[in-house]
Scaffold this motif. Structure first.
Motif, PDB file in Angstrom:
ATOM      1  N   ASN A 206       0.833  -1.195   0.000  1.00 14.48           N
ATOM      2  CA  ASN A 206       0.000   0.000   0.000  1.00 14.48           C
ATOM      3  C   ASN A 206       0.873   1.252   0.000  1.00 14.48           C
ATOM      4  O   ASN A 206       2.085   1.162   0.200  1.00 14.48           O
ATOM      5  N   ILE A 207       0.250   2.415  -0.202  1.00 13.74           N
ATOM      6  CA  ILE A 207       1.042   3.639  -0.090  1.00 13.74           C
ATOM      7  C   ILE A 207       0.745   4.298   1.254  1.00 13.74           C
ATOM      8  O   ILE A 207      -0.261   4.001   1.903  1.00 13.74           O
ATOM      9  N   SER A 208       1.629   5.190   1.689  1.00 14.92           N
ATOM     10  CA  SER A 208       1.574   5.706   3.057  1.00 14.92           C
ATOM     11  C   SER A 208       0.538   6.797   3.256  1.00 14.92           C
ATOM     12  O   SER A 208       0.197   7.133   4.379  1.00 14.92           O
ATOM     13  N   ASN A 209       0.049   7.370   2.163  1.00 14.14           N
ATOM     14  CA  ASN A 209      -0.915   8.461   2.220  1.00 14.14           C
ATOM     15  C   ASN A 209      -1.974   8.235   1.158  1.00 14.14           C
ATOM     16  O   ASN A 209      -1.656   7.718   0.095  1.00 14.14           O
ATOM     17  N   MET A 210      -3.209   8.638   1.397  1.00 12.14           N
ATOM     18  CA  MET A 210      -4.235   8.566   0.360  1.00 12.14           C
ATOM     19  C   MET A 210      -4.311   7.180  -0.271  1.00 12.14           C
ATOM     20  O   MET A 210      -4.489   7.082  -1.483  1.00 12.14           O
TER      21      MET A 210
ATOM     22  N   ALA B  74      -6.839   2.186  -3.986  1.00 12.14           N
ATOM     23  CA  ALA B  74      -7.060   3.043  -5.161  1.00 12.14           C
ATOM     24  C   ALA B  74      -5.905   4.023  -5.347  1.00 12.14           C
ATOM     25  O   ALA B  74      -5.457   4.278  -6.474  1.00 12.14           O
ATOM     26  N   GLY B  75      -5.416   4.547  -4.239  1.00 14.28           N
ATOM     27  CA  GLY B  75      -4.313   5.500  -4.299  1.00 14.28           C
ATOM     28  C   GLY B  75      -3.047   4.862  -4.864  1.00 14.28           C
ATOM     29  O   GLY B  75      -2.312   5.478  -5.632  1.00 14.28           O
ATOM     30  N   GLN B  76      -2.819   3.618  -4.480  1.00 19.10           N
ATOM     31  CA  GLN B  76      -1.637   2.913  -4.973  1.00 19.10           C
ATOM     32  C   GLN B  76      -1.755   2.720  -6.493  1.00 19.10           C
ATOM     33  O   GLN B  76      -0.810   2.945  -7.236  1.00 19.10           O
ATOM     34  N   LYS B  77      -2.938   2.308  -6.956  1.00 16.02           N
ATOM     35  CA  LYS B  77      -3.149   2.112  -8.407  1.00 16.02           C
ATOM     36  C   LYS B  77      -2.950   3.429  -9.156  1.00 16.02           C
ATOM     37  O   LYS B  77      -2.382   3.472 -10.239  1.00 16.02           O
TER      38      LYS B  77
ATOM     39  N   SER C 101      -5.867  18.087  -7.457  1.00 15.99           N
ATOM     40  CA  SER C 101      -7.092  18.651  -6.868  1.00 15.99           C
ATOM     41  C   SER C 101      -7.418  17.983  -5.535  1.00 15.99           C
ATOM     42  O   SER C 101      -8.125  18.546  -4.710  1.00 15.99           O
ATOM     43  N   MET C 102      -6.885  16.784  -5.318  1.00 11.25           N
ATOM     44  CA  MET C 102      -7.173  16.058  -4.077  1.00 11.25           C
ATOM     45  C   MET C 102      -6.169  16.348  -2.966  1.00 11.25           C
ATOM     46  O   MET C 102      -6.379  15.933  -1.830  1.00 11.25           O
ATOM     47  N   THR C 103      -5.072  17.001  -3.283  1.00 11.62           N
ATOM     48  CA  THR C 103      -4.012  17.206  -2.290  1.00 11.62           C
ATOM     49  C   THR C 103      -3.980  18.665  -1.819  1.00 11.62           C
ATOM     50  O   THR C 103      -4.465  19.559  -2.518  1.00 11.62           O
TER      51      THR C 103
END
Lengths: 158, 158, 158
Positions: free
Chosen positions: B76-80, B85-88, C66-68
């Motif tokens: 996974n990623i550390s933020n968002m 979905a954020g990782q993709k 836009s999300m950050t």
């Protein structure tokens, strides 16, 4: 050994505090000098257990203190915490493999004369007096941290 | 160049592992020696893909392994992260700008003879045998990490 | 003082950016040279306020931007953020104890001639042109970071 390890512990999480204190104990066992500067969330690692809340703190500081872990063993973990279930699972796995707990590594570092510095600015923001932290902790400024780090052979931000 | 980079990879997140491996590859390209010590969540970065689960592990270790990413590309990623979905999205953005994936940087580091150390204590807690990690990974103790770090010119905790 | 501090700011969180900039300001006040290399989420710390979005960015980059957070003061905190409530609480506590805000420490670092480096690879992935970052920020590669880190007395990954 005439070498020094300097850690800046910014995080207040069980697993990261564990990493810091395992490094600190290991370095002392090898004869290195060790300083840990606790800042921000890191102050939660050295909170004195069972300390009565201070009457001089502001409403926000009171709320902050009541919402955060009361001692090292109560800290959350940085991943998969699941409202505390992940932390309990980690502790189970540590016990099953015969490892000491965070509290033990913290006590070990205290007995081995690791230097504990507490960040003055963070204390003022969060409302932690020196009395609310473990006895070994000495209030220090960012300049003191930098001086110690400059004289060290390894510096890590955890 | 007679210089050394030493990384302690504590995090098991896609973006942080990426940062570590980009640094490792860059340093090797400049002729520096590079050691990475993987501890705690960092072990997930060097998990061998498709490895069958060990029968000697405890119930907690079995659960832990089944709940965590099976290889570097699944981290996974550390933020968002937003349940993946954020990782993709990050991977899409990396591809669109012509960047290699984490797996490529990991393979690059392996081919460039970066030294891979795996933390013994973390392996014992999480139940990872040396066979479950990439072939380059050698089990090491905190003392080995400290010795290597003392001989390095840059030390980072990621 | 002929000493150098080198920070790699990977995190894009209010509290971690604060730690980095307090260290940077303190080191400059002591006469040290300071370089900060902003990578990944760290780019969000030096986003130029009120900058109009670029038309050359991809759909994903547009969505990402836009999300950050749009500027340093809008960053979330790394713990207890509670959809922004935790960040507001931290700012209140900082004000009550008479501390400057992140923006002030950032401005301080700019006036004190801290060197601001922005990671080229991260810029390309996220779609940040040099114009979208504060004027002091210069685009640099991982090799430039490593060269600067090798010449520094303290290196931290934040």
């Amino acid at each position: 050994m005439n070498k020094r390890l300097n850690l800046l512990v910014f995080s207040g999480e069980y697993d990261k505090a564990l990493a810091a204190l395992i490094l600190a104990n290991g370095a002392r066992e090898m004869g290195m000098e060790v300083t840990i500067f606790f800042a921000f969330w890191g102050l939660l690692v050295i909170r004195k257990e069972g300390y009565e809340e201070d009457i001089h703190e502001t409403l926000y500081q009171k709320a902050f203190k009541s919402m955060t872990p009361k001692c090292a063993e109560d800290l959350n973990i940085s991943n998969m915490n699941f409202l505390g279930a992940g932390q309990k699972m980690l502790k189970h796995m540590m016990k099953e493999s015969g490892k000491p707990m965070l509290k033990d590594f913290l006590d070990g570092a205290r007995h081995k004369n690791v230097k504990f510095y507490a960040c003055k600015l963070s204390q003022e923001v969060m409302g932690f007096s020196e009395e609310e932290l473990i006895d070994e902790a000495i209030t220090m400024e960012v300049y003191d941290y930098l001086k110690d780090a400059l004289e060290s052979d390894i510096q890590l931000f955890i």
